[in-house]
Structures are given as C-alpha cells and as structure tokens.
Design an enzyme around this catalytic site. Sequence first.
Site, PDB file in Angstrom:
ATOM      1  N   GLY A   1       6.480  -2.507  -9.710  1.00  0.00           N
ATOM      2  CA  GLY A   1       7.000  -2.645  -8.729  1.00  0.00           C
ATOM      3  C   GLY A   1       8.516  -3.910  -8.981  1.00  0.00           C
ATOM      4  O   GLY A   1       8.665  -4.485  -9.976  1.00  0.00           O
TER       5      GLY A   1
ATOM      6  N   ASP B   1      -7.656 -11.147  -9.588  1.00  0.00           N
ATOM      7  CA  ASP B   1      -7.025 -10.336  -8.062  1.00  0.00           C
ATOM      8  C   ASP B   1      -7.445 -10.935  -7.469  1.00  0.00           C
ATOM      9  O   ASP B   1      -7.711 -12.202  -6.416  1.00  0.00           O
ATOM     10  CB  ASP B   1      -8.929  -9.546  -7.794  1.00  0.00           C
ATOM     11  CG  ASP B   1      -9.009  -8.963  -6.374  1.00  0.00           C
ATOM     12  OD1 ASP B   1      -7.954  -8.860  -6.288  1.00  0.00           O
ATOM     13  OD2 ASP B   1      -9.883  -7.344  -6.784  1.00  0.00           O
TER      14      ASP B   1
ATOM     15  N   TYR C   1       0.487  -4.442   8.656  1.00  0.00           N
ATOM     16  CA  TYR C   1       1.494  -5.083   7.779  1.00  0.00           C
ATOM     17  C   TYR C   1       2.576  -6.401   8.666  1.00  0.00           C
ATOM     18  O   TYR C   1       3.141  -6.773   7.905  1.00  0.00           O
ATOM     19  CB  TYR C   1       1.682  -3.555   6.848  1.00  0.00           C
ATOM     20  CG  TYR C   1       3.152  -3.622   5.992  1.00  0.00           C
ATOM     21  CD1 TYR C   1       2.021  -4.319   4.309  1.00  0.00           C
ATOM     22  CD2 TYR C   1       4.236  -3.571   6.023  1.00  0.00           C
ATOM     23  CE1 TYR C   1       3.241  -4.477   3.473  1.00  0.00           C
ATOM     24  CE2 TYR C   1       5.387  -3.556   5.468  1.00  0.00           C
ATOM     25  CZ  TYR C   1       4.976  -4.717   3.785  1.00  0.00           C
ATOM     26  OH  TYR C   1       5.440  -4.712   2.676  1.00  0.00           O
TER      27      TYR C   1
ATOM     28  N   LYS D   1       3.436  -9.523   7.076  1.00  0.00           N
ATOM     29  CA  LYS D   1       5.032  -9.812   6.620  1.00  0.00           C
ATOM     30  C   LYS D   1       5.999 -10.583   7.870  1.00  0.00           C
ATOM     31  O   LYS D   1       6.349 -11.733   7.642  1.00  0.00           O
ATOM     32  CB  LYS D   1       6.345  -8.864   6.673  1.00  0.00           C
ATOM     33  CG  LYS D   1       4.910  -7.822   5.509  1.00  0.00           C
ATOM     34  CD  LYS D   1       5.547  -8.444   4.228  1.00  0.00           C
ATOM     35  CE  LYS D   1       4.379  -7.456   2.895  1.00  0.00           C
ATOM     36  NZ  LYS D   1       4.775  -8.226   1.603  1.00  0.00           N
TER      37      LYS D   1
ATOM     38  N   THR E   1       9.168   2.015  -5.642  1.00  0.00           N
ATOM     39  CA  THR E   1       8.143   1.535  -6.541  1.00  0.00           C
ATOM     40  C   THR E   1       7.049   2.204  -6.702  1.00  0.00           C
ATOM     41  O   THR E   1       7.308   3.106  -6.152  1.00  0.00           O
ATOM     42  CB  THR E   1       7.782  -0.306  -5.577  1.00  0.00           C
ATOM     43  OG1 THR E   1       7.317   0.112  -4.711  1.00  0.00           O
ATOM     44  CG2 THR E   1       8.803  -1.726  -6.325  1.00  0.00           C
TER      45      THR E   1
END
Length: 261
Positions: free
Chosen positions: A12, A59, A148, A152, A183
């Site tokens: 992406g 990770d 989410y 952000k 993506t």
Amino acid sequence: MGTALVTGASAGLGLEFAWQLATARHDVVLVARDEGRLTRLAGQLEAAAGVRAEVLPADLTDHADVARVADRLRSDERPVGLLVNNAGLGLNQGFVDGDVAAEERALELMVRTVMVLSHAAAGAMTARGRGAILNVGSVAGLTATGTYAAHKAWVRVFTEALARELKGTGVTATVVAPGFTHTEFHERGRIDTGHYPAAAWLDAEDVVAAALADVRRGAVLSTPSLRYKAVSALLRVAPRSAVRAFGGYRRPLEDAPATDA
Ligand code: NAP
C-alpha cells in the site's frame, strides 16, 4: 533528507513511499512483518534506483521489535533523516462487542509505536540539527467512526504538538490525512467498500507525492487532493452532532472477524 525509514513498507502507501523516496535517490530502511516481501522490494529498489535498501523486519505491536526500530533511528551509522510512521490497519469491529485484544494491538501499532519511534527520531534528528518526521493519519481522524478515528485524531494532535516543539530545531513534523486510497487496507480489514462512490477513491501514488511535497516544504498538515481538502474543511466547521451522524462501523464482509490485527 538522506536515508528514509518507512514502516509498513511491504504494501500500500508504505510500498509507494519506498518507491518514490528511492527514485528521489534516498537510501531506505524498510520495516514491516513480511520479511519476504521486504527483501524482494529491497532488491527491486536497489536494481531500479541504485540506492541502498535495508530490510528491518518487525512486528510493531511488539515492544522489543519497536525498540529495535527505535535503536536504528538513533544510530549514527547511515543516519535516518526521514521517518515515515505509516504502518496501520482497519479493525472493522464494534467496540462494545469487539475483541479487546485486537483493539490493544491496533492502539499499539497506530498510537504507541508512532509515539516511541517519533521520540527516538526527534532526539537523534535534533542532535544533528536536521530531519523530518511524517506520520500517516487519516481524514477519519476528523470523524467519530470508531477507535480508528480516535487513533488518527491522536496522530494529528500529537504531530501538531511535536511540530510546535520542534520549531527552530531544523527538524519538522508533518501529518498526512489521506481519504479512501486504493491499497490492501480494506481487503485486509474485510471492510465492505461496495457502497463507496468511485469519486471517493485516491491513488496511492498521488497521496504519497502530495505528502512528500508537503514534507519538503515543512508543512505540518497535509491533506492530499482538493476533494478531501473540501471534506476536511467541512468536517472542521460542522456541528459535532452532524459529524457523529455520519459514517461508522459496518459489519465485516461475510461477517467474519478481521484476520490481520
Ligand atoms: P495496507 O496496504 O494494508 O498496508 C499496511 C502496512 O502496514 C503493510 O505494509 C503491513 O505490513 C503493515 N503492518 C500492519 N500491521 C503491522 C504490524 N503489526 N507491524 C508492522 N507492520 C505492520 O494499508 P495502507 O492503506 O497502505 O495503510 C497505510 C497507512 O495509511 C495506515 O496508517 C492507514 O491507517 C492509513 N490510511 C489508509 C487509508 C486507505 O484508504 N487505504 C486512508 C487513510 C489512512 P505487514 O503485513 O508485512 O506487517
């Protein structure tokens, strides 16, 4: 900017950041979990752009792995001049009946890791008197669409505060807020995009070019495309009750849990 370290470089937007930075003659450090993909990409970048591409599998929900990436950012050997905090994912689950362990991993990846890597980079860069940090937020950060959006929103406010603190040091901080971009994000998160209008979609190439142009001119806020500049302006002035009424969690495709959290 010298060497650029990109998280989430295996797919992406991160993959596109790696290509555009390498094409602009920056050496790159590629970070993500999928070592095979990163190694193939490193070979392609070295062959096509003649730059040095390091592979740093990690990770970024794992504290020890994040610490290794932070160590690379502090290293004086081939110093990193640009950090792109890009790795992220969409969970697409309701909060109340969702898996809280998945929520913790998403928070680690998109909040804690961004903070820890920004701290390592800012310290090393201010000591050298130059550098840039680019954090990938989202237009969703202006909405109220789940955790989410909260992550952000944190990325945006954090980056603005960092930019303020870095003023006069020669180091800049920028947050890019893309809208829907083609993506692997939606497929990985099993997010049904069938109802999104074609006009809502951006290409990764355009998003990355706009973000890097904004980094080069030292802008703090970057919103690629006129469309999403208009949407963002609207979201900033709209009553929050209207913003809350817009969008939100939709059941994952086939009602199956997201596989990649
Ligand atoms: P993507 O195509 O799914 O790529 C996500 C990248 O993050 C992959 O390289 C993945 O690599 C990496 N990643 C995921 N979990 C990781 C972990 N635990 N540790 C290390 N790396 C991890 O998604 P994308 O759209 O490019 O997303 C990039 C950023 O853009 C994210 O921060 C996302 O929130 C933001 N964004 C995307 C959109 C959109 O519509 N696409 C819109 C606004 C903002 P591995 O699987 O190899 O680890």
